[in-house]
Design an enzyme around this catalytic site. Structure first.
Site, short mmCIF file in Angstrom:
data_model
loop_
_atom_site.label_atom_id
_atom_site.label_comp_id
_atom_site.label_asym_id
_atom_site.label_seq_id
_atom_site.Cartn_x
_atom_site.Cartn_y
_atom_site.Cartn_z
N TYR A 138 -6.13 -3.01 -3.68
CA TYR A 138 -7.15 -3.23 -2.66
C TYR A 138 -8.52 -3.55 -3.26
O TYR A 138 -9.48 -3.71 -2.53
CB TYR A 138 -7.27 -1.99 -1.76
CG TYR A 138 -6.04 -1.78 -0.93
CD1 TYR A 138 -4.83 -1.44 -1.53
CD2 TYR A 138 -6.06 -1.91 0.45
CE1 TYR A 138 -3.69 -1.24 -0.79
CE2 TYR A 138 -4.92 -1.71 1.20
CZ TYR A 138 -3.75 -1.39 0.58
OH TYR A 138 -2.62 -1.19 1.31
N ASP A 159 9.35 5.49 -4.24
CA ASP A 159 10.49 5.12 -3.38
C ASP A 159 11.30 6.36 -3.00
O ASP A 159 11.69 6.54 -1.85
CB ASP A 159 11.38 4.05 -4.04
CG ASP A 159 11.53 4.23 -5.53
OD1 ASP A 159 10.77 5.02 -6.13
OD2 ASP A 159 12.42 3.60 -6.12
N ASP A 168 -1.49 4.07 1.70
CA ASP A 168 -1.56 3.30 2.94
C ASP A 168 -0.21 3.35 3.65
O ASP A 168 -0.11 3.63 4.85
CB ASP A 168 -1.92 1.85 2.58
CG ASP A 168 -2.36 1.03 3.77
OD1 ASP A 168 -2.47 1.60 4.87
OD2 ASP A 168 -2.57 -0.19 3.61
N LYS A 186 4.64 5.20 -9.49
CA LYS A 186 5.77 4.36 -9.87
C LYS A 186 5.65 4.10 -11.37
O LYS A 186 5.73 2.96 -11.85
CB LYS A 186 5.73 3.05 -9.05
CG LYS A 186 6.93 2.15 -9.21
CD LYS A 186 8.13 2.58 -8.42
CE LYS A 186 9.33 1.73 -8.74
NZ LYS A 186 10.58 2.20 -8.11
#
Ligand code: NAD
Length: 335
Positions: free
Chosen positions: A123, A203, A227, A170
């Protein structure tokens, strides 16, 4: 007497904000509201969607309550929400997700909090075309921003008497960027030995939140994962109508519902004011008015449980103002 900047916002903003102001007033906390413009009305009256006067008011009062703002799609000005977060360095996006009896949802007794980093990651807006057929967006993660968001999550957890923090990442694939976030999270966690700390790959976290949300408490993560997973958490408790949020920096905090300006409902007195009312409760807690905040949350719970004076999205036929009045009356009755 607190001074609070009030931005009514676009679309359904003025209706949900009016309901929240009435509820705060019923709580008895004395607030001098300083009205400020942003979005469509600001563009019309001041020639800019984010007047300097509005930023100055927020800097001066240090606290704001805000309705949603419309972001034009494709052309027009960029998101004022993002601009506000950048200008005031509101680096924390706090998204509590708590279930309320009476609101149809997948689970009961959900009580989760997403602490989302609000300033960097994908972002940061660093993207460009590489020739006509390829685009690159750059994911920026810094030690400073990672450490300060994780530290905020630990301080929040301690202040609220909560039990556990899960850092979401991640780093198995994004070894440098998410690796740095995770390293920062571990460094900060070591300074808070009394709070349980664990790590999850994003995930796996998404699946676990759907299957076993009760295993989790406070979660801290970079911007993009925050988000997405905070909306997943809003989905677990029954959706946008009841999801509050806060954007917090070291000098200023801005409280707003998660939902947007829903332009097609504008002026119809139909939408649910709960998310804005719960955002106002977060604001009172931020100001140190814990009793008033709790009073509002209990009043919301009572009105939702009863299910008599609720809006269409909750299966009722009450208008925005009527539901706001019912919550305000419950706040007054229990003071
Ligand atoms: P939205 O949240 O405004 O509306 C989507 C749908 O959700 C609505 O049509 C309505 O059915 C439902 N909904 C939303 N709020 C509700 C409420 N309080 N009660 C009952 N139902 C409700 O999302 P959108 O249509 O994607 O966005 C509309 C505009 O809002 C866009 O310009 C977008 O950029 C902006 N937006 C602003 C913010 C913000 O100011 N923080 C956040 C999200 C979207």
């Amino acid at each position: 007497m607190y001074k609070v900047t009030l931005i009514r916002g676009d679309g359904i903003g003025p209706e949900v904000v009016a309901a929240a102001v009435a509820v705060v007033e019923a709580s008895g906390v004395a607030i001098a509201w300083e009205e400020a413009l942003a979005g469509e009305e600001a563009l019309e009256r001041c020639g800019t969607p984010l007047p300097e006067k509005t930023l100055a008011s927020l800097r001066e009062t240090g606290v704001g309550l805000k309705g949603p703002l419309t972001t034009p799609i494709g052309s027009g000005y960029r998101s004022i929400n993002v601009a506000l977060r950048k200008a005031l360095d509101l680096y924390v996006n706090l998204r509590p997700a708590k279930s309320y009896p009476g609101v149809r949802s997948l689970y009961r007794d959900i009580d989760l909090v997403v602490v989302r980093e609000n300033t960097e990651d994908l972002y940061a807006g660093v993207e460009h075309m590489v020739g006509p057929d390829a685009a690159e967006s750059i994911k920026i993660i810094t030690r400073r921003a990672s450490e300060r968001i994780v530290r905020y999550a630990f301080d929040y957890t301690r202040r609220q008497g909560r039990r556990k923090i899960t850092a979401v990442h991640k780093a198995n694939i994004l070894k440098l960027s998410d690796g740095l976030f995770l390293e920062a999270a571990r460094t900060v966690a070591a300074q808070y030995p009394a709070i349980e700390f664990e790590e999850r790959i994003v995930d796996n976290m998404a699946m676990q939140l759907v299957q076993k949300p009760h295993l989790y408490d406070v979660m801290v993560m970079p911007n993009l994962y925050g988000d997405i997973l905070s909306d997943l958490c809003a989905g677990l408790i029954g959706g946008l109508g009841v999801a509050p949020s806060a954007n917090i920096g070291d000098g200023t905090a801005l409280f707003e519902p998660v939902h947007g300006s829903a332009p097609k409902y504008r002026g119809k007195d139909q939408v649910n004011p709960t998310a804005t009312i719960l955002s106002a409760a977060l604001m009172l807690r931020h100001l140190g008015e814990e009793k008033a905040a709790l009073g509002i949350e209990k009043a919301v719970a009572a009105v939702l449980r009863e299910g008599q004076t609720v809006t269409y999205d909750l299966g009722g036929s009450a208008g925005t103002a009527a539901m706001g009045r019912a919550i305000a009356a419950a706040v007054s009755a229990n003071r």
